[in-house]
Enzyme design. Sequence first.
Site, PDB file in Angstrom:
ATOM      1  N   GLY A 168      -1.375  18.574   9.514  1.00 41.72           N
ATOM      2  CA  GLY A 168      -1.431  17.145   9.234  1.00 41.72           C
ATOM      3  C   GLY A 168      -2.424  16.833   8.144  1.00 41.72           C
ATOM      4  N   GLY A 222      -8.272  14.097   8.441  1.00 45.55           N
ATOM      5  CA  GLY A 222      -8.751  12.951   9.204  1.00 45.55           C
ATOM      6  C   GLY A 222      -7.832  12.447  10.288  1.00 45.55           C
ATOM      7  N   THR A 223      -6.758  13.169  10.590  1.00 49.40           N
ATOM      8  CA  THR A 223      -5.815  12.688  11.596  1.00 49.40           C
ATOM      9  C   THR A 223      -6.144  13.181  13.002  1.00 49.40           C
ATOM     10  OG1 THR A 223      -4.373  14.540  10.973  1.00 49.40           O
ATOM     11  CG2 THR A 223      -3.900  12.401   9.997  1.00 49.40           C
ATOM     12  N   LYS A 236      -6.953  16.690  14.058  1.00 51.31           N
ATOM     13  CA  LYS A 236      -6.510  18.030  14.467  1.00 51.31           C
ATOM     14  C   LYS A 236      -7.612  18.739  15.256  1.00 51.31           C
ATOM     15  CE  LYS A 236      -5.673  19.201  10.201  1.00 51.31           C
ATOM     16  NZ  LYS A 236      -5.880  17.894   9.537  1.00 51.31           N
ATOM     17  N   HIS A 273      -3.644 -11.174 -15.457  1.00 51.02           N
ATOM     18  CA  HIS A 273      -3.026  -9.903 -15.046  1.00 51.02           C
ATOM     19  C   HIS A 273      -2.758  -9.901 -13.542  1.00 51.02           C
ATOM     20  CE1 HIS A 273      -2.389  -5.457 -15.521  1.00 51.02           C
ATOM     21  NE2 HIS A 273      -2.675  -5.498 -14.236  1.00 51.02           N
ATOM     22  N   GLU A 274      -3.775 -10.235 -12.753  1.00 53.11           N
ATOM     23  CA  GLU A 274      -3.611 -10.209 -11.298  1.00 53.11           C
ATOM     24  C   GLU A 274      -2.686 -11.340 -10.839  1.00 53.11           C
ATOM     25  OE1 GLU A 274      -4.495  -7.698  -9.799  1.00 53.11           O
ATOM     26  OE2 GLU A 274      -5.820  -6.864 -11.331  1.00 53.11           O
TER      27      GLU A 274
END
Length: 680
Positions: free
Chosen positions: A220, A223-224, A226, A445-446
């Site tokens: 994975g 940071g998941t 494991k 732009h934003e």
Amino acid sequence: MGFMFRPMYSNEWDAKEISFQEFKTALLERGLVDRVEVSNKTQAKVYVTQAPRAPGTSPKPAGSFSREAGNGAQLRYYFNIGSLDSFERRMEEAQDAMGVDPHEFVPVTYLNEVAWGTELARLAPTLLLLAGFVFLNRRMGGMPGMGGPGGGGPGGGIFNVGKASVTTLDKNAKHKIMFKDVAGCDEAKAEIMEFVDFLKKPKKYEDLGAKIPRGALLVGPPGTGKTLLAKATAGESGVPFLSISGSDFMEMFVGVGPSRVRDLFAQARSQAPSIIFIDEIDAIGRQRGRGGMMGGNDERENTLNQLLVEMDGFGSKEGVVVLAGTNRPDILDRALLRPGRFDRQINVDRPDIKGREQIFQVHLQKIKLDAPIDHYSERLAALTPGFSGADIANVVNEAALVAARTNDTSVTLKHFESAADRVIAGLEKKNKVVNKVERNTVAYHEAGHAVVGWFLEHAEPLLKVSIVPRGSAALGFAQYLPNENLLATTQQLTDMMCMTLGGRAAEEVMLGKISTGAQNDLEKVTKMAYNRVAVYGMNEKVGMLSFPSDDQQFQKPYSQDTARMIDEEVRELVDQAYKRTVALVKEKKEAVEALAQGLLEREVLQRHDLVKILGDRPFKYEGQQNIDILNEGFKMPELKTTAEDDAKEDVAAEGGANGGTGGDSKKVDEVPAGAIPVAS
């Protein structure tokens, strides 16, 4: 000639060096010499009397003299001799010339003495080498990976360098990690419970003739959870848990890696039933034959070979289960993944919205909130699509830090939003100087991103727009809140491309000039277009062919004509999307102007501000979106009921463990996972 060890008296340091001529004229001819001692055939030491010896007086017999004789003879002078024969001849000639009877010659004694200073100087290099070896041995005895206390290995010193530095989790430890402490990976927990059940009740399987898989590979993104899941497995099963990193097998000494592999499995067998967990196994498990035949690569392959032998060399009755974690299963050697070794791959993927809600439930218990945990866990799960468990823990901790920084008594939603902005877009740079022209360009732009996305049906829902500088280069961003989509259609990809090009189009239409601010947008659009043409088979000319990108692939699986066709279709696709975007910006020119002026005035516009300026979004969707969950929480009965039903089923199956199941479909990789899409 005698050989003796003679102590060093202080008066020896007072002796004066003279020449043979001085010895002859000033001492010998005046009768002051009591005796002469020749040391090691190289140096003559002259002992003199207090008064001149009268001619005809017999000296003391040779061998009866001491350092300081009773007659007061003392060592006063010395001189070096080149040749012993020459010295004896010159002594005889001098005394013959004085008329001394040969029987009354000055006695000469020959001695072999050990000069401690010279000998120590000769031994100094050897002694220094031994001292350095001892010092290095003691230092390495305390280093992790060298068998010292830091590494948890037995004993210490360089002689235990082949011992594996294993971190052991005691099965009787008070604070053990259990499955209730792991959230957001219910499918992986259900899969790995079989290993726990085997270690608890092996007889049930043995009576049926079944054999538990010898190894499982936890795969994975980083940071998941494991490693956390592996520790929970050890905690639930109540057996010793031996943890080691893949890089710990590699050392500067040849042969250390295989030795540590053997030692690791020997320790596991001695504590069976037990669990071995090798974190980041890709450090030693890479495919063999990729690289040179010399140096560290060869040592790594030897370590991998030893690991393959050990994993296939013990029987299932020994009760040793091997778990390993990696986020790069594609580079592992095939022999490592075959049945009998790591014959199961357990995917620990990023959690969906239900999994994120469970993870928030765990982490929110540690901080002080101004509302019930359920109120925040549901809304924050919708706010953080694509976040892993580590990202969620970081957001919760960052929110608590923000609240403490502002001296608040509890953590509120605004603190979580500020923490999410910092994690996604970087640290806010309040002191960064942006001139008026650039600030105006960023605002338009934003605003172009926001307006185009607002009026396109399949674009992601807009959450906020900001022109506050953040991170290293971002001068502003538009934050979207994508839904938990597992698939993407052609219409969705087209609208996403147009939304991404909205900033560049707004600059051209509203300002009459373009800037370099769209560089990141163009990268994303190019990747989307190539994926549509060459990967997803969504182009009529190229057809239903897929050529996944591979950076290590030097030979492309298609001809130059096909490559030229792909490039032409990608360029045509981007041009069409840009023309469509420019047309939309011209149509909604007033909305872009109003939104840009609002940004210049307030810098940050939230969802409700966008509704006031642009009006309600003209598209209605069935069901509840993440943007709705963020505002209202889980209101759909079927969503809440499904979570509760799944939890009940898993509790019944796992004996009280937290539950929840989900599909195994993969999300289309159009948006980088692990972060809310940000267009700058």
